[in-house]
Scaffold this active site. Structure first.
Site, PDB file in Angstrom:
ATOM      1  N   PRO A  13       0.846  -1.198   0.000  1.00  0.00           N
ATOM      2  CA  PRO A  13       0.000   0.000   0.000  1.00  0.00           C
ATOM      3  C   PRO A  13       0.883   1.249   0.000  1.00  0.00           C
ATOM      4  CG  PRO A  13      -0.619  -1.523   1.774  1.00  0.00           C
ATOM      5  CD  PRO A  13       0.684  -1.993   1.239  1.00  0.00           C
ATOM      6  N   LYS A  14       0.475   2.248  -0.726  1.00  0.00           N
ATOM      7  CA  LYS A  14       1.198   3.527  -0.704  1.00  0.00           C
ATOM      8  C   LYS A  14       0.627   4.343   0.458  1.00  0.00           C
ATOM      9  CE  LYS A  14       2.756   7.303  -3.658  1.00  0.00           C
ATOM     10  NZ  LYS A  14       2.402   8.376  -2.713  1.00  0.00           N
ATOM     11  N   VAL A  15       1.215   4.160   1.605  1.00  0.00           N
ATOM     12  CA  VAL A  15       0.713   4.792   2.825  1.00  0.00           C
ATOM     13  C   VAL A  15       0.894   6.301   2.726  1.00  0.00           C
ATOM     14  CG1 VAL A  15       0.942   4.904   5.324  1.00  0.00           C
ATOM     15  CG2 VAL A  15       1.250   2.721   4.138  1.00  0.00           C
TER      16      VAL A  15
END
Length: 561
Positions: free
Chosen positions: A123-125
């Site tokens: 995930p691209k936090v």
């Protein structure tokens, strides 16, 4: 962080991200560019110096890109390097932050993945990027990403974050880690909840001079361990054992674009413990840390989620008159895409709302999709120094105006035709605004029901109409003669509340004419004022003339026995 996005936007703008250049004189171009530069500088100072997000990152990115496009259009010099100057701190990163290249779609991702193996998706936090430096097992420094080479020393604040281990062992004892400080969430659904300004809250807490309680709610997602174990699995397991479990829990091996797309969609819609804005795809093996440079991380890319909002420009403002005479404002936009839907116009609403928003051509506005995918204007982001505001119609329109196609009545007249062709009245298939406008202009409609008198031959003469289309349309028009009396009364625009049509049992025009105000008030939703309107409406000369015309056409309920 904003600095990496800023560097990428220079490339995007020069590649024609905004293809159409404004129609400005050189002097006006200088004024507009200078004004936008000043606004961006104020936003930068608030963000980098005070930890305040005056606008969302999406808004900032869009306006920064807009500035670069204008500078390219008019060959203007770049004076504002505020993001670089303000972001760059005094503390050098042991290993530079490369940032990630943003890919637009699955096709671009497929090209990047071609020939690569050992790929992982995460995930691209959405948070604030930092470096963690451990020496002899102890946390020595925490540095904000800054410009990728240098950042601010956040060590003092970081020591108050419970999620950051102050001591580590083994291979982590002398390590440099890169990751995302983020605001911990419970069941956050990105598709539903959006960004909630999480990044700004993190930056603000880290930049304050006092210790904020927000630090207790921060967590850390490690996405890079330069010069760590060569195998991704080994890096992830060592990180998890050392107190950084999130990377192992949320890193998945992938072999195809469909694998990535499936997880991207899953993480977009399912509850997560953090805010995200896309997915990151990286190669398991990375080059030595000494070769890392800002903007040169070829082994990692991002595929962001479709934006929930877009910034676009108002190209024109149009005043639309509805069938009841109410004037609404519609903004024609520079087309943008939201959730795979191309948006080129948005309804502003009433004249009062238009005046309150103070909208003009050239304004930059934020657009999103409301329920059922209807475009919505959320905010005005930027107003140019020179603005063009159209003059609204001065004529007075009401429920009884424009029953006839007279000069100045075009908009309301067409609105009436569109309304009567809807499902709630005659349900005429394929009869939208464009078709009605074409018929009305070519055949010079005298009044609201002139279309009923058109023959097949007349319809064939309409530009763009085939013989088949003309025959189909004539057949539809002719079938309306069989519609019940109430549908024709609705088509006339009788201002009766929707819930009261079932209670109205009259099936002759003469019965409606015979009703007085007291008689109308026997219907459940009709009060004194509405009863007065109904009596006035039915006895208005234009309505009486149309009823007489329908009687001549032998429409049921209007014709005399």
């Amino acid at each position: 962080m904003r600095i990496t996005i800023f560097l990428l936007l220079i490339i995007l703008a020069s590649a024609g991200a905004y293809a159409a250049c404004p129609d400005w004189t050189p002097q006006q171009a200088q004024q507009e560019v200078a004004a936008l530069e000043n606004q961006l500088t104020r936003w930068d100072e608030a963000y980098w110096l005070h930890g305040e997000n005056k606008v969302s990152d999406a808004v900032y990115d869009s306006m920064r890109q807009r500035l670069r496009a204008w500078q390219t259009c008019f060959a203007l010099p770049v004076f504002n390097d505020a993001p670089v100057a303000l972001a760059a701190g005094r503390t050098r990163h042991p290993v530079a932050h490369t940032g990630v290249q943003k890919l637009n779609d699955a096709t671009s991702l497929s090209q990047w993945m071609h020939g690569k193996t050992d790929l992982w998706v995460q995930p691209k936090v959405d948070g604030v990027a930092v470096s963690l430096v451990y020496r002899k097992g102890k946390l020595q420094q925490v540095i904000s990403r800054g410009d990728g080479e240098r950042g601010e020393d956040w060590t003092a604040r970081a020591r108050h974050i419970p999620a950051i281990p102050l001591q580590v062992t083994g291979e982590l004892a002398d390590s440099v880690l890169q990751g995302e400080l983020f605001l911990r969430q419970t069941g956050h659904r990105q598709q539903q909840d959006g960004g909630i300004n999480a990044r700004g809250q993190v930056a603000g807490a880290m930049m304050r001079s006092t210790v904020s309680s927000v630090l207790n709610d921060l967590d850390l997602f490690i996405w890079a361990w330069p010069d760590g174990p060569k195998a991704m699995e080994a890096r992830l397991s060592t990180l998890a054992e050392g107190g950084f479990p999130l990377a192992q829990a949320w890193s998945k091996p992938v072999h195809s674009v469909s694998d990535v797309a499936r997880l991207r969609e899953q993480w977009f819609s399912e509850p997560l413990p953090f805010v995200t804005d896309g997915v990151v795809i990286r190669e398991g093996r990375e080059p030595p840390g000494k070769s890392w440079r800002p903007g040169e991380g070829s082994w990692v890319v991002a595929w962001k989620y479709p934006p929930a909002k877009q910034i676009t420009e108002i190209k024109a403002l149009r005043f639309a008159v509805g069938r009841t005479g109410k004037i609404s404002v519609v903004a024609q936009l520079e087309p943008v895409t939201l959730d795979d839907k191309k948006v080129s116009k948005v309804s502003i609403g009433s004249l009062a709302r238009w005046e309150k928003l103070d909208l003009a051509e050239g304004d930059q506005v934020e657009i999103s999709l409301a329920g059922q995918g209807i475009p919505r204007l959320d905010a005005v982001i930027w107003r140019p120094t020179q603005r063009i505001k159209p003059v609204p119609p001065t004529a007075r329109f009401d429920t009884l105006s424009c029953l006839y196609g007279t000069t100045g009545c075009e908009e309301q007249f067409i609105s009436r035709l569109v309304w009567l062709s809807g499902k709630h009245v005659f349900d005429l298939a394929g009869m939208g605004e464009a078709t009605w406008r074409q018929l009305s202009e070519h055949h010079h409609f005298e009044h609201l029901f002139s279309w009923l008198a058109l023959s097949v031959d007349a319809l064939k003469q309409t530009p763009g109409f085939s013989a088949q289309r003309a025959a189909q349309l004539w057949h539809q028009f002719n079938l309306t003669r069989q519609q019940p009396f109430q549908r024709w009364v609705k088509a006339l625009g009788l201002p009766l509340p929707a819930r009261d049509w079932q209670a109205l049992t009259d099936d002759k025009w003469q019965q409606l004419q015979a009703r007085d105000e007291r008689s109308w008030q026997t219907l459940p939703g009709v009060g004194a004022e509405r009863a007065r309107q109904l009596v006035s409406y039915i006895h208005h000369p234009d309505i009486a003339a149309l009823a007489e015309w329908l009687a001549a056409q032998r429409i049921d309920g209007f014709a005399l026995p």
